[in-house]
Design an enzyme around this catalytic site. Structure first.
Site, mmCIF file in Angstrom:
data_model
loop_
_atom_site.group_PDB
_atom_site.id
_atom_site.type_symbol
_atom_site.label_atom_id
_atom_site.label_comp_id
_atom_site.label_asym_id
_atom_site.label_seq_id
_atom_site.Cartn_x
_atom_site.Cartn_y
_atom_site.Cartn_z
ATOM 1 N N SER A 238 0.821 -1.207 0.000
ATOM 2 C CA SER A 238 0.000 0.000 0.000
ATOM 3 C C SER A 238 0.865 1.272 0.000
ATOM 4 O O SER A 238 1.525 1.523 -1.006
ATOM 5 C CB SER A 238 -0.992 -0.051 1.158
ATOM 6 N N ASP A 261 -0.665 -4.182 -3.586
ATOM 7 C CA ASP A 261 -1.778 -3.233 -3.441
ATOM 8 C C ASP A 261 -1.240 -1.806 -3.284
ATOM 9 O O ASP A 261 -1.572 -1.095 -2.329
ATOM 10 C CB ASP A 261 -2.655 -3.598 -2.246
ATOM 11 N N HIS A 317 -7.721 -5.603 0.713
ATOM 12 C CA HIS A 317 -6.496 -4.869 1.039
ATOM 13 C C HIS A 317 -5.767 -5.503 2.223
ATOM 14 O O HIS A 317 -4.547 -5.569 2.247
ATOM 15 C CB HIS A 317 -6.871 -3.417 1.361
HETATM 16 C C1 LIG Z 1 -9.720 4.512 10.062
HETATM 17 C C2 LIG Z 1 -9.602 5.456 8.923
HETATM 18 N N1 LIG Z 1 -8.388 5.294 8.135
HETATM 19 C C3 LIG Z 1 -7.275 6.149 8.618
HETATM 20 C C4 LIG Z 1 -6.654 6.789 7.399
HETATM 21 C C5 LIG Z 1 -7.909 3.870 8.034
HETATM 22 C C6 LIG Z 1 -8.541 3.286 6.798
HETATM 23 N N2 LIG Z 1 -7.800 2.114 6.287
HETATM 24 C C7 LIG Z 1 -8.569 0.861 6.242
HETATM 25 C C8 LIG Z 1 -8.289 0.051 7.470
HETATM 26 C C9 LIG Z 1 -6.970 -0.306 8.081
HETATM 27 C C10 LIG Z 1 -8.052 -1.025 8.820
HETATM 28 C C11 LIG Z 1 -7.931 -1.957 9.991
HETATM 29 C C12 LIG Z 1 -6.695 -2.479 10.307
HETATM 30 C C13 LIG Z 1 -6.580 -3.329 11.407
HETATM 31 C C14 LIG Z 1 -7.706 -3.632 12.168
HETATM 32 C C15 LIG Z 1 -7.552 -4.551 13.337
HETATM 33 F F1 LIG Z 1 -8.597 -4.454 14.132
HETATM 34 F F2 LIG Z 1 -7.459 -5.806 12.898
HETATM 35 F F3 LIG Z 1 -6.453 -4.214 14.008
HETATM 36 C C16 LIG Z 1 -8.952 -3.094 11.864
HETATM 37 C C17 LIG Z 1 -9.071 -2.234 10.750
HETATM 38 C C18 LIG Z 1 -8.811 0.287 8.840
HETATM 39 C C19 LIG Z 1 -8.705 -1.405 7.547
HETATM 40 C C20 LIG Z 1 -6.566 2.251 5.677
HETATM 41 O O1 LIG Z 1 -5.831 3.192 5.903
HETATM 42 C C21 LIG Z 1 -6.134 1.191 4.655
HETATM 43 N N3 LIG Z 1 -4.730 1.471 4.266
HETATM 44 C C22 LIG Z 1 -3.680 0.815 4.858
HETATM 45 S S1 LIG Z 1 -4.005 -0.324 6.077
HETATM 46 C C23 LIG Z 1 -2.389 -0.883 6.671
HETATM 47 C C24 LIG Z 1 -2.557 -1.472 8.022
HETATM 48 C C25 LIG Z 1 -2.535 -0.656 9.144
HETATM 49 C C26 LIG Z 1 -2.741 -1.188 10.401
HETATM 50 C C27 LIG Z 1 -2.975 -2.548 10.519
HETATM 51 F F4 LIG Z 1 -3.152 -3.071 11.735
HETATM 52 C C28 LIG Z 1 -2.989 -3.384 9.421
HETATM 53 C C29 LIG Z 1 -2.786 -2.837 8.168
HETATM 54 N N4 LIG Z 1 -2.412 1.039 4.523
HETATM 55 C C30 LIG Z 1 -2.094 1.973 3.578
HETATM 56 O O2 LIG Z 1 -0.913 2.170 3.276
HETATM 57 C C31 LIG Z 1 -3.172 2.677 2.970
HETATM 58 C C32 LIG Z 1 -4.461 2.429 3.325
HETATM 59 C C33 LIG Z 1 -5.368 3.258 2.611
HETATM 60 C C34 LIG Z 1 -4.605 4.047 1.768
HETATM 61 C C35 LIG Z 1 -3.172 3.739 1.933
#
Ligand SMILES: CCN(CC)CCN(C[C@]12C[C@](c3ccc(C(F)(F)F)cc3)(C1)C2)C(=O)Cn1c(SCc2ccc(F)cc2)nc(=O)c2c1C=CC2
Length: 396
Positions: A238, A261, A317
């Site tokens: 990402s 991704d 993702h």
């Molecule tokens: C909340 C609003 N928003 C903030 C900007 C976050 C919106 N979001 C979707 C999410 C990450 C989500 C997630 C994770 C982990 C749990 C858990 F509960 F399992 F821990 C739940 C829910 C919430 C799915 C993303 O950002 C997606 N994304 C990611 S996710 C990378 C990641 C981060 C933490 C983790 F634990 C696992 C993976 N890496 C990127 O480089 C990019 C994006 C979007 C564009 C660029």
């Protein structure tokens, strides 16, 4: 689900011939230093413990900030659900010296950090790679830290070390702030941190003394002359995918890249002028696709055969980070951490396609070419290119 059902949701072990160890390295007591988790082929160390998957509770605080939860809630939720999760690599197990290994630098996504892509990093290490999973200090990680020498005034109980951890948390976008310029600045810093990590590993390889501010009993000297310095690649998820592109354009020693991704927003327009010369593989999930993002990938020039793109059907993702393995069915579905495809199947496709691509472009002497068809998008649950319709909107 309750903790006992979670027990059956483990991060998959490496399937290659090597046992895998992991250890943490932090150079110098400043944010400008390098901070990485090294996954590597290890001697079969039965006495070593598995490494903790999320090593400090401050990562729960950062994740809560990132997910817009109260820290007091997040800390208890994460502690309960994943507090006891270990990653299937032996902590500080002895490095298996005696052969030269290709090197992979891995860059995490927005709100992530160095330890949560262990299914990918451990598989690569089990197949004979040294993997340096960097932890970025650009405020895009949920949390990260550097060590600071304690000021003399504080009581120095002999037991505790004279170091304290200075935490840097995820920086939310300020209202009115333009996302593109923030992310463009961050991706430049991320690329520099990947290059810095590369240089640290190469210094270690040349036998230079390692100054690791994290006290561990890992013997870094075993890595002397163990890196195949002509076979180095960069990989990321990402925001880490954008970091792959930025790193390839800045550092020719990265011979090829794999973007999982990729999030193309942070990539500057300058990249498209003098486009990327090195081979690049885009592995996309089915759901994280929209025209603008895909068009930017295509702008990098897919006419030459060394730029490839595949889509894993039924994946999301979160099919690449480890949460897809440790979350139960309910939470997994609710937070879209799992797609329709079984998480282990999805990561196998991604890892096998990656290994085949690396064999081809790093000229490895392994049998990974058996997965070449996946790189052409041929096989169950995989298609070539993208699954979205890019043709301009047809007039009604
Ligand atoms: C909340 C609003 N928003 C903030 C900007 C976050 C919106 N979001 C979707 C999410 C990450 C989500 C997630 C994770 C982990 C749990 C858990 F509960 F399992 F821990 C739940 C829910 C919430 C799915 C993303 O950002 C997606 N994304 C990611 S996710 C990378 C990641 C981060 C933490 C983790 F634990 C696992 C993976 N890496 C990127 O480089 C990019 C994006 C979007 C564009 C660029």
């Amino acid at each position: 689900g309750s903790s006992n059902t979670e027990k059956f949701y483990r991060i998959p072990e490496g399937k290659g011939p090597h046992s895998v160890g992991c250890t943490d390295l932090m150079t110098e007591n400043a944010a400008e230093g390098s901070f990485l988790r090294l996954y590597y082929p290890s001697c079969n160390a039965t006495e070593n413990e598995e490494a903790p998957w999320i090593p400090d509770k401050e990562y729960y605080h950062g994740l809560s900030d990132f997910l817009n939860m109260y820290r007091i809630v997040g800390e208890r939720l994460f502690q309960y659900y994943v507090g006891s999760v270990t990653c299937p690599a032996k902590s500080n197990a002895a490095f298996k010296s005696g052969e030269k290994y290709p090197l992979l630098v891995f860059s995490h996504g927005l709100g992530a950090f160095r330890t949560i892509y262990s299914a990918i990093c451990i598989e690569m290490a089990s197949q004979g790679f040294i993997v340096a999973a960097v932890e970025h200090r650009d405020e895009s990680a949920s949390a990260t830290y550097y060590c600071k020498r304690k000021s003399v005034s504080e009581p120095q109980e002999e037991s505790t070390s004279n170091m304290e951890k200075e935490w840097i948390y995820y920086r939310k976008l300020k209202s009115g702030e333009e996302e593109r310029s923030l992310r463009h600045r961050q991706v430049q810093q991320r690329a520099q941190e990947c290059i810095k990590a590369l240089n640290v590993i190469l210094e270690i390889n040349s036998g230079e003394e390692v100054m690791n501010v994290l006290n561990s009993n890992f013997d870094w000297n075993l890595l002397k002359d163990s890196v195949d310095t002509s076979r180095i690649a960069v990989m990321g998820h990402s925001f880490g995918g954008a970091t792959v592109i930025e790193s390839l354009s800045k550092e020719i020693r990265f011979r090829c890249g794999i973007a999982l991704d990729a999030w193309m927003l942070p990539v500057g327009d300058d990249i498209y002028q003098n486009s990327i010369q090195q081979p690049l593989l885009f592995i996309n999930s089915e759901k994280f696709q929209w025209a603008d993002n895909i068009l930017k990938m295509k702008k990098l020039g897919f006419n030459d055969t060394n730029k490839k793109m595949i889509t894993i059907k039924g994946s999301v993702h979160q099919s690449f980070p480890d949460f897809t393995f440790v979350s139960g069915e309910l939470i997994g579905r609710f937070f879209k951490l799992k797609g329709e495809i079984d998480p282990n199947e999805a990561i196998d496709i991604s890892n096998h396609a990656s290994l085949a691509f690396l064999q081809k472009h790093l000229s490895l002497k392994k049998d990974f070419s058996k997965w070449d068809s996946l790189v052409d998008g041929i096989g169950p649950n995989v298609i070539p290119g993208t699954n979205i319709d890019l043709s301009p909107a047809q007039p009604e």
